[in-house]
Write a protein that holds these residues in place. Sequence first.
Motif, PDB file in Angstrom:
ATOM      1  N   MET A   8      91.769  69.628  79.144  1.00 23.59           N
ATOM      2  CA  MET A   8      90.592  69.749  78.292  1.00 23.59           C
ATOM      3  C   MET A   8      89.368  70.153  79.112  1.00 23.59           C
ATOM      4  N   GLY A   9      89.227  69.563  80.286  1.00 27.06           N
ATOM      5  CA  GLY A   9      88.099  69.916  81.147  1.00 27.06           C
ATOM      6  C   GLY A   9      88.135  71.367  81.575  1.00 27.06           C
ATOM      7  N   LEU A  10      89.335  71.894  81.844  1.00 21.29           N
ATOM      8  CA  LEU A  10      89.465  73.281  82.271  1.00 21.29           C
ATOM      9  C   LEU A  10      89.032  74.248  81.177  1.00 21.29           C
ATOM     10  N   PHE A  11      89.580  74.061  79.969  1.00 21.12           N
ATOM     11  CA  PHE A  11      89.329  75.021  78.894  1.00 21.12           C
ATOM     12  C   PHE A  11      88.047  74.745  78.117  1.00 21.12           C
ATOM     13  N   ALA A  22      90.585  75.451  73.882  1.00 16.88           N
ATOM     14  CA  ALA A  22      90.271  74.023  73.993  1.00 16.88           C
ATOM     15  C   ALA A  22      90.506  73.304  72.671  1.00 16.88           C
ATOM     16  N   ALA A  23      90.300  73.996  71.558  1.00 21.21           N
ATOM     17  CA  ALA A  23      90.565  73.392  70.258  1.00 21.21           C
ATOM     18  C   ALA A  23      92.033  73.015  70.116  1.00 21.21           C
ATOM     19  N   LEU A  24      92.913  73.848  70.691  1.00 21.29           N
ATOM     20  CA  LEU A  24      94.345  73.537  70.676  1.00 21.29           C
ATOM     21  C   LEU A  24      94.659  72.380  71.622  1.00 21.29           C
ATOM     22  N   VAL A  25      94.077  72.421  72.822  1.00 21.48           N
ATOM     23  CA  VAL A  25      94.311  71.353  73.793  1.00 21.48           C
ATOM     24  C   VAL A  25      93.841  70.015  73.239  1.00 21.48           C
ATOM     25  N   ALA A  26      92.769  70.029  72.448  1.00 26.95           N
ATOM     26  CA  ALA A  26      92.216  68.788  71.888  1.00 26.95           C
ATOM     27  C   ALA A  26      93.226  68.059  71.013  1.00 26.95           C
TER      28      ALA A  26
END
Length: 311
Positions: free
Chosen positions: A78-81, A171-175
């Motif tokens: 999450m931090g990366l994207f 990031a929306a997907l990673v969330a």
Amino acid sequence: MPSTDNRIDSRDWVLLGVLSVLWGGSFFFNGVIVRELPPLTLVLLRVALGSAILLPLLRFRKIDFPSGWSGWAPFFAMGLFNNVLPFSLIVFGQTYISSGLASILNATTPLFAVVVMAVAGEERLQARRVAGVVAGLIGVAILHGDALGFETRQGIGILLCLAGAFSYGLAALVARRLPSRVPPLGTATFQMLASAAMMVVVAGIVDRPWQLPMPHMTTWLAVLGLATLSTALAYIVFFQILQRSGATNVMLVTLLVPVTAILLGYLVLGEPISLREVIGALVISSALLLIDGRVLTWISRAPSSTPHTTP
């Protein structure tokens, strides 16, 4: 719990408005800071100071840290994207284009988020949501007028900011993979700490910030505002909305940021608001209502104005 019908309640609309103000200010702060500090050092200060601000709150709420790499891995992703890539790309972009244009390009985030979610099979690609995002982008284009060009070096800045918006879409997907048991404050802090750890390495290798000249007080005040308001506080609000209304809905804030920037310019700086800007804001408002979908439901359920009678 995240919304199951892709709609947002009234509380989260208010939070989206607050978040648009907080994140709208980040483009202003970036524009001030980048005059004296290189982009990667700016991002390092943003995430490191933001983490330092959140840590005491984490201790006060007695929230436990993740254990082991498996516990930290989702927050590093999450931090990366959500921080390292988009912050860096957008700030680099702002060395070529204005802060206002960068905020407007950032408004493409919901389109990327909708497409990424659909490709990953997380959400159906609803015609209503696609139409709403497209309408929102039209509203953003109206807001900016005819100033979007590809003059010398400006095209590089535009592409960098679009790449940052795409990273936010990822990031929306990673969330969706973040642990649901972690409260919003914990999620905000852990992904910021992971971002700071990554940026210490990247900025240390590229910028060597310890060798840079000391910035002026104006720059430090902008750094403080960026870390406190546009990062620490903003992410607490962001993850509140994320938990309640879902990843795609929280990305709608980027459609509100250009409107917020214009309103802040009018209220704080006394800048005039043109008819074009009013029309653009109305188009964006209509797009948000279309994406939310409740207005269409109300219209479809409304009784016919001409009642049928039986003899």
